[in-house]
Design a protein around this motif. Structure first.
Motif, PDB file in Angstrom:
ATOM      1  N   ASP A 261       8.620  -3.069 -13.549  1.00  0.00           N
ATOM      2  CA  ASP A 261       8.499  -4.578 -13.924  1.00  0.00           C
ATOM      3  C   ASP A 261       7.849  -5.400 -11.810  1.00  0.00           C
ATOM      4  OD1 ASP A 261      10.479  -4.158 -15.137  1.00  0.00           O
ATOM      5  OD2 ASP A 261      12.299  -4.681 -14.666  1.00  0.00           O
ATOM      6  N   ALA A 262       7.717  -4.908 -11.111  1.00  0.00           N
ATOM      7  CA  ALA A 262       7.050  -5.430 -10.276  1.00  0.00           C
ATOM      8  C   ALA A 262       5.387  -5.559  -9.604  1.00  0.00           C
ATOM      9  CB  ALA A 262       7.694  -5.340  -8.889  1.00  0.00           C
ATOM     10  N   GLY A 263       5.268  -4.028 -10.630  1.00  0.00           N
ATOM     11  CA  GLY A 263       3.964  -4.070 -10.733  1.00  0.00           C
ATOM     12  C   GLY A 263       3.488  -2.850  -9.901  1.00  0.00           C
ATOM     13  N   LEU A 264       4.493  -1.747  -9.331  1.00  0.00           N
ATOM     14  CA  LEU A 264       4.197  -1.774  -8.089  1.00  0.00           C
ATOM     15  C   LEU A 264       4.186  -0.341  -8.747  1.00  0.00           C
ATOM     16  CD1 LEU A 264       6.403  -3.493  -5.441  1.00  0.00           C
ATOM     17  CD2 LEU A 264       4.059  -3.900  -5.607  1.00  0.00           C
ATOM     18  N   PRO A 265       3.495   0.977  -7.715  1.00  0.00           N
ATOM     19  CA  PRO A 265       3.774   2.593  -8.141  1.00  0.00           C
ATOM     20  C   PRO A 265       5.564   3.109  -7.363  1.00  0.00           C
ATOM     21  CG  PRO A 265       2.523   1.854  -6.318  1.00  0.00           C
ATOM     22  CD  PRO A 265       2.316   0.893  -6.708  1.00  0.00           C
TER      23      PRO A 265
END
Ligand code: GAL
Length: 409
Positions: free
Chosen positions: A153-157
């Protein structure tokens, strides 16, 4: 046709019970979350199928609430048939007071000494050479559970270890997530502290302090770094307002929180929620920094009762709890590892496989429950609750922590 049916009905009504008369055994424990209840139901089912009767005595509120109730019933002359305690010293005074059933004959008949692994689990049941408990699982408290959804959702790995978790926390928070889910009970703060200790200070320093009792090391730079890391974690958990550990786990399951430091009993919650290890959630033993297992977990003790029938049923239950069948059925649902190496956990998921691998490699440390007396643990639990819930300086908490340990030497 009518005659035939009537005859069948008559036979059925006079058929003798298929087993000997069952002995009811009241069993107390604190397993009340979804995953825990699913696991303990496996033990109850197995005991009932064996011909006795498991009378469930679940006590809500976690070990900190349940243990005083259990102890007061035993010392007050109102004993249950069997009760859960953690591996370690929690029942030592009850054993020394002669209130607990000696299981050595069961252990010898069932070959526990050859089968239970690691041996430390049986050692913590042994007082003056006699065995007083049946170990049922190995739980390692030091895992980081991550929500793959929260990071997507946060666009993080998804972080690969604690350091990456802390580094990416500000971006996760900016995406509206709670970085660290933490329940508001003393044992949970204590558990998170223990996990961060080994992750930040390292296994050797942890053993030097908790096994060798080296107080200079306890007061040194490595643990100063631990207390600073806990202060950092404190800020990451500031918006986590839940009470129970499984409510915090649920924040991770729903993707509202990025992660939770919790024992592998959290697995049971992910399973009940239908989530798949490696796909929906990621597990990092040793917080991804020091891959090892701390062999905590649970054992059942059997308070002395006046009835010979109850004592016989207690011994049957003790043998059943350590049996391969019960070990597989219970631990798969509980998210813990079995206490014997000769069982096939083919159905183990990715996280349990990580645990089994570490167990096989021997990356083991004695559980914190076994290293310090319940009194020292309680002092430090109270200190850490204050530290987690206030803006107490890490230096002040570190100094008080060392002083508490010294009181237990
Ligand atoms: C621990 C116990 C685990 C787990 C946890 C949370 O003390 O060993 O089995 O249930 O409490 O309730």
């Amino acid at each position: 046709m009518k005659t035939f049916k009537l005859a069948t009905a008559l036979v059925a009504s006079v058929a003798l019970p298929s087993v000997a008369f069952a002995t009811d055994l009241e069993v107390t424990h604190w397993w009340t979350s979804g995953g825990e209840a699913a696991a303990v139901a496996e033990l109850a089912k197995a005991f009932d199928a064996s011909g006795d009767k498991w009378v469930d005595g679940a006590i809500a509120g976690g070990g900190g609430t349940a243990r005083p109730i259990m102890i007061s019933r035993i010392t007050g002359g109102d004993p249950m048939g069997a009760t859960q305690f953690n591996h370690g010293q929690q029942a030592l005074e009850l054993v020394e007071a002669g209130l607990m059933l000696d299981l050595t004959d069961v252990a010898e008949a069932e070959g526990w000494k050859e089968k239970v692994f690691p041996q430390s689990l049986l050692d913590s049941c042994t007082v003056d050479g006699r065995i007083y408990c049946a170990p049922v699982n190995i739980h390692s408290p030091e895992w980081l559970w991550l929500s793959n959804k929260a990071y997507a959702d946060a666009g993080l790995p998804v972080p690969a270890n604690w350091n990456e978790f802390v580094e990416s926390a500000p971006q996760l928070e900016a995406a509206g997530k709670i970085p660290l889910a933490l329940g508001n009970q003393p044992w949970q703060s204590n558990l998170a502290f223990g996990a961060i200790s080994i992750a930040v200070a390292g296994l050797d320093v942890w053993k030097e302090v908790n096994v060798e009792k080296n107080m200079d090391m306890a007061a040194g730079a490595e643990y100063a770094a631990v207390f600073q890391a806990v202060a950092d974690a404190r800020s990451l958990a500031a918006k986590s307002t839940v009470q129970d550990w499984n409510q915090a786990t649920n924040l991770v399951i729903t993707g509202e929180a990025g992660g939770q430091i919790m024992g592998d009993w959290a697995q049971g919650e992910f399973q009940v929620a239908g989530q798949v290890a490696g796909t929906d959630y990621t597990c990092l033993p040793g917080l991804g920094l020091n891959a090892y297992l701390s062999t905590g977990g649970d054992a059942f003790y059997f308070p002395k009762n006046k009835s010979a029938d109850i004592e016989a049923a207690q011994k049957r239950l003790a043998a059943l709890l350590v049996s391969p069948e019960a070990q597989v059925a219970f631990n798969l649902k509980k998210g813990s590892l079995p206490i014997r190496g000769d069982v096939d956990l083919a159905a183990a998921n990715d996280c349990m496989k990580k645990g089994l691998e570490l167990l096989a490699q021997g990356n083991l440390v004695p559980s914190g429950d076994m290293a310090w007396s319940p009194d020292v643990q309680k002092q430090n639990e109270d200190l850490l609750v204050e530290f987690w819930k206030t803006d107490m300086a890490p230096e002040a908490a570190h100094a008080q922590w060392v002083s508490n340990l010294k009181s237990g030497l």
